[in-house]
Design an enzyme around this catalytic site. Structure first.
Site, mmCIF file in Angstrom:
data_model
loop_
_atom_site.group_PDB
_atom_site.id
_atom_site.type_symbol
_atom_site.label_atom_id
_atom_site.label_comp_id
_atom_site.label_asym_id
_atom_site.label_seq_id
_atom_site.Cartn_x
_atom_site.Cartn_y
_atom_site.Cartn_z
ATOM 1 N N THR A 155 44.944 26.789 115.039
ATOM 2 C CA THR A 155 43.836 26.935 115.979
ATOM 3 C C THR A 155 43.450 28.405 115.950
ATOM 4 O OG1 THR A 155 45.384 27.292 117.803
ATOM 5 C CG2 THR A 155 44.544 25.053 117.516
ATOM 6 N N GLU A 171 25.030 20.297 109.238
ATOM 7 C CA GLU A 171 26.002 19.484 108.479
ATOM 8 C C GLU A 171 26.019 19.935 107.027
ATOM 9 O OE1 GLU A 171 25.483 15.279 109.103
ATOM 10 O OE2 GLU A 171 25.626 15.539 111.264
ATOM 11 N N ASP A 208 51.686 24.089 110.386
ATOM 12 C CA ASP A 208 50.759 24.227 111.514
ATOM 13 C C ASP A 208 51.157 25.523 112.221
ATOM 14 O OD1 ASP A 208 49.466 24.191 113.936
ATOM 15 O OD2 ASP A 208 49.780 22.049 114.298
ATOM 16 N N LYS A 240 44.715 30.904 120.194
ATOM 17 C CA LYS A 240 45.990 31.233 120.850
ATOM 18 C C LYS A 240 46.288 32.707 120.576
ATOM 19 C CE LYS A 240 47.609 26.467 120.823
ATOM 20 N NZ LYS A 240 46.944 25.610 119.826
ATOM 21 N N TYR A 293 21.765 22.514 113.985
ATOM 22 C CA TYR A 293 22.466 21.492 113.199
ATOM 23 C C TYR A 293 22.689 22.016 111.795
ATOM 24 C CZ TYR A 293 23.723 17.088 115.250
ATOM 25 O OH TYR A 293 24.405 16.114 115.927
ATOM 26 N N ARG A 347 37.879 28.735 121.103
ATOM 27 C CA ARG A 347 38.638 27.489 120.947
ATOM 28 C C ARG A 347 38.184 26.758 119.681
ATOM 29 N NH1 ARG A 347 41.808 25.009 124.188
ATOM 30 N NH2 ARG A 347 41.553 26.810 125.523
HETATM 31 N N1 DSN Z 1 48.392 21.835 123.804
HETATM 32 C C1 DSN Z 1 48.548 22.997 122.965
HETATM 33 C C2 DSN Z 1 49.622 23.879 123.487
HETATM 34 O O1 DSN Z 1 49.599 24.116 124.664
HETATM 35 O O2 DSN Z 1 50.464 24.351 122.749
HETATM 36 C C3 DSN Z 1 48.760 22.610 121.622
HETATM 37 O O3 DSN Z 1 47.742 21.751 121.222
#
Ligand code: DSN
Length: 434
Positions: free
Chosen positions: A225, A55, A199, A228, A53, A234
């Site tokens: 994110t 925080e 984004d 990707k 933990y 993730r």
């Molecule tokens: N769902 C994701 C995507 O496949 O692009 C984005 O959050």
């Protein structure tokens, strides 16, 4: 990786895990938002920091025993800053959606007007969809792509922005095959005095290696994110190119000092919308950022883009209609209307043949999000396996065989076998296969 203990203690879950390992190895993963992390990232993500933990932030936590997770989080932040040329980074958001929520809640008040790319035109749920918190908390005016070009319609954007005077404009999306036009968005934001949020979840890896324009210095705040094209675990992240005194005059309670925007973002992530950070994932982000700083990663992203361009050309030569007529990035968006097959049917037929894609709305789609007229295809995962232009040509041929006769089980079986053979040439996660 040794999984003997899991095998002994929970054979049921062990078998499920092994089936997933086998699926990932034995199929062609073409979902544009997916990738395969390295063993190093996998080990850190599955490591003991899941127990902790923490925080708060490094050096100012609400729990004891944080000295090592502090080291990991500091490294994650420093590496991310270097990777993107950012002055401020917060690596705690559990996901891209939470990064977007924290950024929005810092920069705009509930009920304010925001603008984002319509979901059906390549945007994202958190950019103002009525079924998402963003559409429920804010007054959303969506902008669109131009029917002819498939690119953001800046004439419409400026007209809507002048009329509705948004407090914030979001650029970027989940199915936009072209470079995000940060500079043009900045001009619009400046004209109506709006904040600009980018984004970059999809092209983040390409941004990190200079293959996609940088959102800095054009955007006030940038979210992403990490899993990707960036090929990490993730999770989400928030960045700013520069930190500055908050323009809303928010002050520190005791000293009366005007807070920096970074302080507001940090406290919006925690305690604003999250509690304990996922320290194992933050540490795994640090590992992935370290990998992304190496020259190999630049070569990887170069190949991702080359592969996507090859896919685009191969599809177009077979009379597939690509939204925007091609790609600058890692993904292509195919409108299947002229092929007489829905996105849903295409996804299903391809899945039977061992090829994983997702059905996707195309701009001005007449079909519902559950059916759709298109599919989205991306190259990050197959490029991680080592596939190159030669394999792209084979893959387009296989997809075309299936989509030309999607009910034909003989074709599906034949393609499934060819997919298996191709996957065997590019092994994945050999150390953790049964
Ligand atoms: N769902 C994701 C995507 O496949 O692009 C984005 O959050």
């Amino acid at each position: 990786m040794q999984l003997n203990t899991l095998k002994r203690d929970d054979p049921e879950l062990y078998d499920i895990l092994m089936r997933e390992v086998s699926r990932e190895h034995g199929t062609l993963e073409l979902i544009a938002s997916e990738n395969f992390v390295s063993y190093a990232v996998l080990q850190m993500a599955g490591g003991v920091m899941t127990n902790k933990y923490a925080e708060g932030y490094p050096g100012r936590r609400y729990y004891g025993g944080c000295e090592h997770v502090d080291e990991a989080e500091n490294l994650a932040r420093e590496r991310a800053k270097k990777l993107f040329g950012a002055e401020y980074v917060n690596v705690q958001p559990h996901s891209g959606s939470q990064a977007n929520m924290a950024a929005l809640m810092t920069f705009v008040e509930v009920g304010d007007t925001i603008m984002g790319l319509d979901l059906a035109h390549g945007g994202h749920l958190t950019h103002g969809s009525p079924v998402n918190f963003s559409g429920r908390l804010y007054h959303v005016v969506s902008y669109h792509v131009h029917p002819q070009t498939g690119r953001v319609d800046f004439d419409e954007l400026i007209t809507l922005a002048r009329e509705h005077k948004p407090k914030l404009i979001i650029c970027g999306g989940s199915a936009y095959p072209r470079f995000i036009e940060f500079e043009q968005f900045r001009e619009v934001a400046d004209e109506v005095n709006a904040f600009l949020m980018a984004d970059i979840a999809h092209p983040a890896g390409l941004v990190a290696t200079g293959l996609h324009p940088s959102p800095f210095p054009h955007c006030d705040v940038v979210t992403t994110t990490t899993h990707k094209t960036l090929r990490g675990p993730r999770g989400g992240m928030i960045m700013m190119g520069r930190d500055w005194e908050n323009p809303w005059g928010k002050v520190a309670p005791k000293s009366g000092r005007v807070k920096q925007v970074s302080e507001l973002l940090d406290s919006m992530v925690m305690p604003g919308i999250q509690g304990g950070p996922l320290m194992h994932i933050i540490a795994a982000k640090a590992v992935a950022f370290g990998e992304a700083l190496k020259p190999d990663f630049k070569e990887y992203t170069r190949q991702v883009v080359e592969n996507a361009r090859c896919l685009a050309e191969e599809f177009m030569s077979r009379d597939y209609q690509l939204v925007s007529g091609g790609t600058d990035t890692h993904l292509v968006l195919i409108d299947l209307t002229n092929k007489g097959i829905t996105g849903k049917a295409a996804e299903k037929a391809l899945e039977k043949a061992g090829i994983t894609v997702n059905k996707n709305m195309v701009p001005f789609d007449k079909k519902s999000p559950f059916v759709t007229s298109g599919i989205r295809i991306g190259t990050p995962a197959i490029t991680t396996r080592g596939m190159q232009v030669k394999e792209m040509k084979i893959i387009v041929d296989l997809i075309n065989q299936v989509l030309s006769d999607p009910e034909n089980q003989n074709i599906i079986d034949k393609v499934r076998n060819e997919v298996k053979d191709l996957c065997e040439e590019f092994p994945l996660y050999e150390q953790i296969r049964d």
